[in-house]
Design a protein around this motif. Structure first.
Motif, short mmCIF file in Angstrom:
data_model
loop_
_atom_site.label_atom_id
_atom_site.label_comp_id
_atom_site.label_asym_id
_atom_site.label_seq_id
_atom_site.Cartn_x
_atom_site.Cartn_y
_atom_site.Cartn_z
N GLY A 101 0.78 -1.23 0.00
CA GLY A 101 0.00 0.00 0.00
C GLY A 101 0.81 1.28 0.00
N MET A 102 2.13 1.17 0.22
CA MET A 102 2.95 2.38 0.32
C MET A 102 3.60 2.68 -1.03
N CYS A 103 2.76 3.01 -1.98
CA CYS A 103 3.21 3.33 -3.33
C CYS A 103 3.84 4.73 -3.33
N ALA A 104 5.10 4.84 -3.75
CA ALA A 104 5.78 6.14 -3.81
C ALA A 104 5.61 6.74 -5.19
N THR A 105 5.31 8.03 -5.24
CA THR A 105 5.12 8.71 -6.52
C THR A 105 6.14 9.80 -6.78
N GLN A 106 6.95 10.16 -5.78
CA GLN A 106 7.95 11.22 -5.95
C GLN A 106 8.96 11.08 -4.83
N LEU A 107 10.23 11.36 -5.15
CA LEU A 107 11.29 11.17 -4.17
C LEU A 107 12.44 12.12 -4.47
N ASP A 108 12.97 12.77 -3.45
CA ASP A 108 14.16 13.59 -3.67
C ASP A 108 15.06 13.53 -2.44
N LEU A 109 16.31 13.87 -2.65
CA LEU A 109 17.33 13.85 -1.59
C LEU A 109 18.23 15.05 -1.76
N THR A 110 18.52 15.75 -0.65
CA THR A 110 19.47 16.86 -0.65
C THR A 110 20.59 16.58 0.34
N ILE A 111 21.82 16.59 -0.16
CA ILE A 111 23.01 16.53 0.69
C ILE A 111 23.56 17.95 0.78
N ASP A 112 23.73 18.45 2.00
CA ASP A 112 24.14 19.84 2.21
C ASP A 112 25.35 19.87 3.15
#
Length: 311
Positions: free
Chosen positions: A184-195
């Motif tokens: 049920g945990m369908c992902a539709t968008q994902l991002d990652l920021t390394i700072d």
């Protein structure tokens, strides 16, 4: 007049930070490059025998900008090292290191013979964005130490841009929470920021006004949009207990090469879903890395050579 198709970005690792690199030049395929110099000024307060303002004086300059690219396997390994401040070890790159390197970056406007050369370029941030529908992008935010303009390229025999097929949303798989793919945990968008939260060290020295760019605390954060479900609701509750989870996901190209990104310990926050009767409910989780460094693992495809006797 200059054509956008005639601008080229080239880079090389410096031997001495802030001094133009003399070898190892490469061409970086990119979508856009906003690296620029911005003059800092102060208004003169001198009173003269008229009411006309005395104008401004240059008190320094900042050198910064973003280079946006499309992400593919094997084409940005050296740049990722500069973001991680670590080298690759056994195909694993750990973010949050202390091995600092700098770049000379040349913005070449080849049709008008104008070459803007930025020295002491440090990669302060990396943003990996996986859209619901589209090409995966990789953005590098640069802080530099200086700039000079030339009428001939300073990039000595630069290598051509590496060729590879870009990742898209169709290349994403195995999004795991606490090591599991939950129903049920369908992902539709994902991002990652390394700072790397880098800071500029300035000095009273007209030949070396910016003497260093120094990293401080490494922060990592991002967003993931999940369909609302029983398991998503359980994940939502974790924010009120400040209970961390692990998050990992893979990118796999058409040749079978893969990257696996692992965030071993992240804290979450999210609102309840909101929508009408005709909507599919989802919510966007914001996550922040807590105490344990993220890693990226490269998994090159190895062809099956078959058994002895195969033709």
């Amino acid at each position: 007049m200059s054509s956008g198709a005639k601008q080229v970005t080239r880079y090389a690792v410096e031997t001495i930070p802030g001094v133009i690199a003399t070898a190892g030049w490469k061409t970086l395929a990119n979508i856009s490059n906003s690296l620029d110099a911005t003059a800092k000024t102060a208004e003169s307060q001198t009173i003269k025998d008229s009411r006309i303002a005395s104008g401004t004086l240059v008190t320094g300059a900042d050198f910064a900008g973003d280079i946006d690219t499309e992400f593919a396997y094997g084409i940005q390994e050296d740049l990722l090292e500069l973001v991680a401040l670590n080298p690759w070890k056994n195909n694993v790159l750990t973010f949050g290191g202390t091995v600092r390197k700098s770049l000379t970056i040349e913005r070449a406007f080849t049709d008008v013979e104008n070459y803007q050369v930025f020295t002491g370029g440090h990669l302060n941030q990396w943003v990996l964005t996986i859209p619901e529908d589209g090409i995966v992008t990789s953005k590098f935010s640069v802080i530099g130490m200086g700039r000079k303009a030339f009428t001939v390229s300073q990039a000595k025999t630069p290598a051509a841009a590496l060729e590879a097929t870009q990742f898209t949303n169709q290349n994403v798989g195995n999004i795991l929470i606490d090591g599991q793919k939950k129903a049920g945990m369908c992902a539709t968008q994902l991002d990652l920021t390394i700072d790397n939260t880098m800071q500029i060290q300035k000095c009273l020295d007209f030949e070396n006004n910016i003497s260093a760019v120094l990293e401080t605390v490494m922060k990592a954060s991002g967003n993931v949009t999940l369909a609302w479900s029983k398991n998503t609701a359980e994940l939502y509750e974790k924010q009120f207990l400040n209970e961390p989870i692990s998050l990992s996901y893979t990118l796999k190209d058409g040749k079978g090469n893969q990257y696996e990104l692992l965030l071993p310990r992240v804290l979450l926050s999210a609102p309840l879903p909101s929508g009408g009767a005709g909507d599919i409910l989802n919510t966007q989780f914001t996550y922040t890395v807590d105490s344990v460094a993220p890693t990226i693992t490269r998994i090159p495809f190895i062809a099956d050579e078959g058994t002895v006797g195969d033709k």
